[in-house]
Motif scaffolding. Structure first.
Motif, PDB file in Angstrom:
ATOM      1  N   LEU A   1      20.659  37.479 -33.816  1.00 37.42           N
ATOM      2  CA  LEU A   1      21.589  37.417 -34.939  1.00 37.42           C
ATOM      3  C   LEU A   1      22.501  36.209 -34.896  1.00 37.42           C
ATOM      4  N   LYS A   2      22.619  35.564 -33.721  1.00 37.23           N
ATOM      5  CA  LYS A   2      23.571  34.470 -33.544  1.00 37.23           C
ATOM      6  C   LYS A   2      22.850  33.121 -33.517  1.00 37.23           C
TER       7      LYS A   2
ATOM      8  N   GLY B   1      14.144  31.240 -35.519  1.00 35.73           N
ATOM      9  CA  GLY B   1      15.410  30.951 -34.862  1.00 35.73           C
ATOM     10  C   GLY B   1      16.573  31.020 -35.830  1.00 35.73           C
ATOM     11  N   VAL B   2      17.723  31.438 -35.334  1.00 39.35           N
ATOM     12  CA  VAL B   2      18.920  31.571 -36.171  1.00 39.35           C
ATOM     13  C   VAL B   2      19.776  30.310 -36.053  1.00 39.35           C
ATOM     14  N   SER B   3      20.259  29.839 -37.186  1.00 43.13           N
ATOM     15  CA  SER B   3      21.092  28.646 -37.236  1.00 43.13           C
ATOM     16  C   SER B   3      22.289  28.916 -38.151  1.00 43.13           C
ATOM     17  N   ASP B   4      23.351  28.131 -37.976  1.00 40.08           N
ATOM     18  CA  ASP B   4      24.488  28.211 -38.896  1.00 40.08           C
ATOM     19  C   ASP B   4      24.601  26.945 -39.733  1.00 40.08           C
ATOM     20  N   LEU B   5      23.538  26.147 -39.767  1.00 40.65           N
ATOM     21  CA  LEU B   5      23.531  24.890 -40.514  1.00 40.65           C
ATOM     22  C   LEU B   5      22.607  24.987 -41.721  1.00 40.65           C
TER      23      LEU B   5
ATOM     24  N   VAL C   1      16.425  33.097 -30.642  1.00 44.61           N
ATOM     25  CA  VAL C   1      15.081  32.864 -31.169  1.00 44.61           C
ATOM     26  C   VAL C   1      14.193  34.078 -30.900  1.00 44.61           C
ATOM     27  N   ALA C   2      13.392  34.450 -31.900  1.00 43.48           N
ATOM     28  CA  ALA C   2      12.427  35.546 -31.780  1.00 43.48           C
ATOM     29  C   ALA C   2      11.032  35.018 -32.081  1.00 43.48           C
TER      30      ALA C   2
ATOM     31  N   VAL D   1      15.163  30.522 -24.291  1.00 46.32           N
ATOM     32  CA  VAL D   1      14.410  31.757 -24.092  1.00 46.32           C
ATOM     33  C   VAL D   1      13.979  32.258 -25.461  1.00 46.32           C
ATOM     34  N   ILE D   2      12.830  32.911 -25.514  1.00 45.81           N
ATOM     35  CA  ILE D   2      12.308  33.484 -26.750  1.00 45.81           C
ATOM     36  C   ILE D   2      12.127  34.983 -26.546  1.00 45.81           C
TER      37      ILE D   2
END
Length: 507
Positions: free
Chosen positions: A253-254, A270-274, A258-259, A404-405
């Motif tokens: 979530l953050k 992968g989660v990004s805030d951009l 990465v999943a 890590v994934i």
């Protein structure tokens, strides 16, 4: 308190009932046992019947109830995960107008390419974060161009999970996350994209009411509840595409988390805030399940169409009578590198990470005196792992560098050989968890119903079951470079053929 999770996959529908208090699965089932058919009227086309998904949903839930251990009337909320990018069309009476054009269908590639130029590349990338490509918007445009009688009857367009929610509740809703995966969402304006609707000539009335992912999306109708054996009026409180949902189920979530998944298709997410994008739109950015206008949480998605789909084909062609477990055991008998046998796994439609080219699946360097079925099984797993590495390198070029994934111990990650090969190919350790899409959907329902104090709280009891580190990265690097050279030669040949075809037309 019980939660019901439904996962509408390409191969089957999975359902599970979860104890909200301890987050444990009480019962789970999938239907059917054999993989669901994909309708392919023409080469590169892929469709499924939404009514088939609804029938499978009912069967999966019935199997859960039959297993017992819980009282179905105590289910208090429902969550739905679904195969992404599919187009479902209904009329004003909520009747289906045609089969769904699903995620791996390639018919709208040219329409998307033309829209990319017509809307403007910079506008698309900066506001949509993607090219229209082969996504839902382009598929709808295809229907408008080629099936005008169908198009003029449309009351609402939906994604696959929206259809199942509609069948349960009679209501049709969508979310920013869903609009973004269809390439209908303007991230700068935080609303339905006027650039897309005006370019294609879509009426805003075609789109359902927009609600947060975690919120009530309707209540189960009395007649449906009676048919299913559940309580009337319980809410559907969560709907999300399968890859954002898989990330949620792994507590990804953050930014920086990465999943991965390797089912029919393979994904790194992968989660990004951009509000960033790949200039070639080879990887795609969507609104994550926890995206809001104030809290930017974007899911950066790499998709490979041909992963589990390749391994299924290999099973049908070379592993008749074998289980996947037996195939994996055979594959382990072949040496790393499969004695030079290489497989490109791209035989399931246009691949976005290859600029929407249809490369096809290929077996290279077969030696009739050396290679056995064990080599073929291993080379398939190695080819899939190499495709993941190729895509991950694109993501790295766009600033996504996982340390890590996380993945669920399911589908191809059930194979110890594949998991180790994936780790050696990418050079990134993998954490495995006992989870699947239906569990994630159930816990998502708990979040949407306010049962959990936070999104992270819904996964507070999730435990890691394995951790795999690279053990032969240097040796596999040579294998990967050889595989990559074969792929790039195919891409060059395709470009040369296209240039020759263009020259012959001009002359």
């Amino acid at each position: 308190m019980l939660l019901l999770g439904i996962d509408i996959g390409t191969s089957s529908v999975k359902a599970c009932v979860v104890n909200a208090d301890n987050q444990s699965v009480i019962a789970s089932a999938q239907y059917p046992d054999e993989e669901s058919p994909i309708i392919s009227p023409r080469s590169g086309w892929a469709e499924q019947s939404p009514e088939m998904w609804w029938q499978q949903t009912q069967q999966a839930l019935a199997l859960c109830i039959k297993k017992g251990g819980f009282e179905a009337k105590n289910i208090s909320a429902i969550g739905i995960a679904y195969q992404m990018h599919g187009l479902v069309l209904v009329d004003k009476d909520q009747n289906l107008l045609r089969d769904s054009i699903i995620w791996c269908d390639s018919r709208a590639v040219e329409i998307g390419d033309n829209a990319f130029n017509g809307i403007g590349k910079e506008t698309c990338l900066s506001r949509l974060l993607n090219s229209p490509g082969n996504f839902t918007a382009s598929k709808l445009a295809w229907v408008k161009q080629n099936e005008p009688d169908v198009y003029h009857k449309i009351d609402k367009i939906m994604l696959p999970g929206d259809y199942i929610a509609m069948k349960l509740t009679g209501e049709i809703t969508t979310s920013a996350s869903a609009l973004s995966e269809g390439i209908f969402f303007d991230f700068q304006a935080n609303e339905l994209s006027k650039d897309v609707t005006e370019y294609f000539g879509f009426s805003d009335k075609l789109f359902p009411e927009v609600k947060p992912v975690f919120s009530p999306h309707g209540s189960v109708r009395d007649d449906v509840a009676q048919q299913l054996g559940i309580t009337p009026g319980i809410p559907v409180t969560y709907k999300a595409g399968d890859q954002p949902n898989n990330a949620l189920s792994l507590n990804v979530l953050k930014p920086g988390e990465v999943a991965a998944t390797a089912g029919t298709s393979g994904v790194i997410y992968g989660v990004s805030d951009l509000l960033a994008y790949d200039p070639q739109s080879r990887v795609n950015t969507f609104a994550h399940v926890n995206y809001t206008s104030e809290l930017k949480r974007l899911g950066v998605l790499l998709c490979i169409n041909g992963t589990g789909s390749l391994y299924r084909w290999i099973k049908n062609a070379f592993g008749v009578g074998l289980t996947y477990e037996q195939m994996n055991a055979e594959a382990a008998k072949a040496p790393i590198g499969s004695d030079g046998l290489r497989i490109l796994p791209f035989g399931n439609g246009a691949e976005r990470m290859l600029n929407n080219k249809r490369v096809g699946a290929h077996l290279h360097n077969i030696d009739l005196n050396v290679h056995t079925t064990a080599h073929i099984f291993r080379a398939a797993q190695e080819g899939i792992a190499c495709a993941f590495r190729y895509g991950l390198d694109i993501m790295r070029g766009n600033g996504m560098n996982p340390t890590v994934i996380r993945a669920g111990k399911t589908n191809m990650f059930l194979s110890n050989l594949f998991t180790q090969t994936f780790v050696n190919a990418t050079g990134v350790p993998v954490e495995l968890y006992n989870n699947d899409g239906s569990l994630g959907a159930a816990l998502g329902a708990g979040i949407g119903a306010g049962i959990y104090s936070s999104q992270a709280d819904a996964f507070s009891k999730a435990g890691r079951v394995d951790y795999i580190e690279p053990n032969n990265y240097k040796a596999f690097e040579a294998i990967y470079q050889d595989w990559k050279a074969i792929l790039e030669k195919h891409l060059e040949d395709m470009q040369d053929d296209k240039s020759k075809e263009k020259d012959s037309v001009n002359h």
